[in-house]
Design an enzyme around this catalytic site. Structure first.
Site, short mmCIF file in Angstrom:
data_model
loop_
_atom_site.label_atom_id
_atom_site.label_comp_id
_atom_site.label_asym_id
_atom_site.label_seq_id
_atom_site.Cartn_x
_atom_site.Cartn_y
_atom_site.Cartn_z
N LYS A 63 0.97 -1.28 -0.07
CA LYS A 63 -0.07 -0.15 -0.04
C LYS A 63 0.67 1.20 0.02
O LYS A 63 0.53 2.34 -0.75
CB LYS A 63 -1.09 0.10 1.23
CG LYS A 63 -2.02 -1.15 1.42
CD LYS A 63 -2.44 -0.80 2.59
CE LYS A 63 -2.09 -0.78 3.83
NZ LYS A 63 -1.23 -2.11 4.40
N ARG B 86 -8.50 1.86 9.80
CA ARG B 86 -8.20 0.50 10.08
C ARG B 86 -9.15 -0.21 11.02
O ARG B 86 -8.94 -1.22 11.36
CB ARG B 86 -6.94 0.56 10.90
CG ARG B 86 -5.70 0.15 10.37
CD ARG B 86 -4.40 0.33 10.95
NE ARG B 86 -3.37 -0.48 10.88
CZ ARG B 86 -2.10 0.10 10.14
NH1 ARG B 86 -2.02 1.24 9.83
NH2 ARG B 86 -1.23 -0.76 10.01
N ARG C 16 12.24 -1.61 10.38
CA ARG C 16 11.26 -1.21 11.56
C ARG C 16 11.46 -2.44 12.48
O ARG C 16 11.26 -3.48 12.17
CB ARG C 16 10.12 -1.00 10.72
CG ARG C 16 9.81 0.32 10.22
CD ARG C 16 8.75 0.38 9.15
NE ARG C 16 7.70 -0.05 9.68
CZ ARG C 16 6.15 -0.13 9.19
NH1 ARG C 16 5.88 0.62 8.05
NH2 ARG C 16 5.33 -0.36 9.94
N ARG D 105 1.05 -8.38 14.16
CA ARG D 105 0.25 -7.23 13.14
C ARG D 105 -0.68 -7.95 12.30
O ARG D 105 -1.86 -7.54 12.00
CB ARG D 105 1.11 -6.52 12.46
CG ARG D 105 2.04 -5.52 13.38
CD ARG D 105 3.37 -4.95 12.69
NE ARG D 105 2.95 -4.18 11.34
CZ ARG D 105 3.76 -4.05 10.68
NH1 ARG D 105 5.17 -4.67 10.52
NH2 ARG D 105 3.76 -3.31 9.26
#
Ligand code: AMP
Length: 218
Positions: free
Chosen positions: A16, A91, A163, A174
Site C-alpha cells: 500500500k 483501520r 522497522r 500485526r
C-alpha cells in the site's frame, strides 16, 4: 481528475505504501500514511509519539481517539483538498465511520476503497526483507528491490533500517490484529458498493497499472 478520497486497504506488506507514494507522485494528491505520521511523532518524541510508541512496538493499534485527531488535522490541510491517497487509515470500523462523517463535514465525496490482495506467505517474506529509510520513509526489499548501496537510501542518502515492527514476532501479531480489526472493513466498503479488489502480486508496475484502472485513470 475529480477530487477523490482513495482508501488503500490491505494487510501489512501488501504494498500500500509503495503504491500510494507512486500514485501520489503522478497525481499530486498527497499520500497520507498514518504509520509514517506516527513514526515521525515517535522520532520527535512529541506527546502523540510518546503515547503511540508502546502500541506500535507491540504491533497493536494506536487508540482511535489519537488517530482521529491526527487525521482530522491532516485532511483539513490545503494540499488535501484536491484528492488524497489514504494508507493505513481507516483501520477499524469507528475510524471508517468517522472518515465518512469528516468527508461529509468537509463537503467532499464519500471515500472509495481499493483492497490490495496478497497471499499470506508472500506478506511474511516481504515484511521480513523490508528496509525503510529513516529520513524519507522510502521502502526497499532486500531481494526484489535492493538499494544501490547497502544500507543507504538511493533518494535522500538516509540510513535504511528494519522497522522494529517488521521483526518476525511482531509481524505475526500485526497480521492477527489486521484479521481481527481491519478485515471487517472490507464488508463495510463492499456494502456501500465502494470497494474494488486488486491483485497485489507481481511487479510494482503491474500492480500500479491495476490500481490506476480501479481508480479510473486508465
Ligand atoms: P503502518 O506503517 O501502516 O503499518 O503502521 C504501523 C503501526 O502504526 C501500526 O502497526 C499501528 O501500531 C500504528 N497505526 C498506523 N495507522 C493506524 C491506524 N489507522 N489506527 C491505529 N493504529 C495505527
Amino acid at each position: 481528475m475529480s477530487a477523490q478520497t482513495v482508501v488503500l486497504l490491505g494487510p501489512p506488506g501488501a504494498g500500500k505504501g509503495t503504491q500510494a507514494a507512486g500514485l501520489a507522485a503522478e497525481s499530486h494528491w498527497p499520500h497520507i500514511s498514518t504509520g509514517d505520521i506516527l513514526r515521525a511523532a515517535v522520532a520527535a518524541q512529541s506527546p502523540l509519539g510518546l503515547q503511540a510508541n508502546g502500541f506500535m512496538e507491540r504491533g497493536e493499534y494506536v487508540p482511535d481517539p489519537l488517530i482521529i485527531d491526527l487525521i482530522k488535522e491532516r485532511m483539513a490541510a490545503p494540499d488535501a483538498r484536491g484528492g488524497v491517497f489514504l494508507d493505513g487509515f481507516p483501520r477499524t470500523a469507528p475510524q471508517a465511520e468517522m472518515l465518512d462523517q469528516l468527508l461529509a463535514d468537509l463537503g467532499r465525496q464519500p471515500a472509495v476503497a481499493i483492497l490490495v490482495e496478497v497471499a499470506r506467505a508472500e506478506l511474511i517474506a516481504r515484511l521480513s526483507g523490508r528496509l525503510t529509510c529513516q529520513s524519507c520513509q522510502r521502502i526497499y526489499q532486500l531481494t526484489s528491490q535492493p538499494p544501490r548501496h547497502s544500507g543507504i537510501c538511493d533518494v535522500c542518502g538516509g540510513t535504511l533500517i528494519q522497522r522494529t515492527d517488521d521483526q518476525p514476532e511482531t509481524v505475526a501479531r500485526r497480521l492477527a490484529v489486521y484479521d481481527e480489526k481491519t478485515a471487517p472493513l472490507i464488508a463495510f466498503y463492499e456494502q456501500g458498493k465502494r470497494l474494488t479488489a486488486v491483485d497485489g502480486m507481481g511487479s510494482q508496475d503491474q500492480v500500479a497499472a491495476r490500481l490506476k484502472e480501479a481508480i479510473g485513470w486508465s
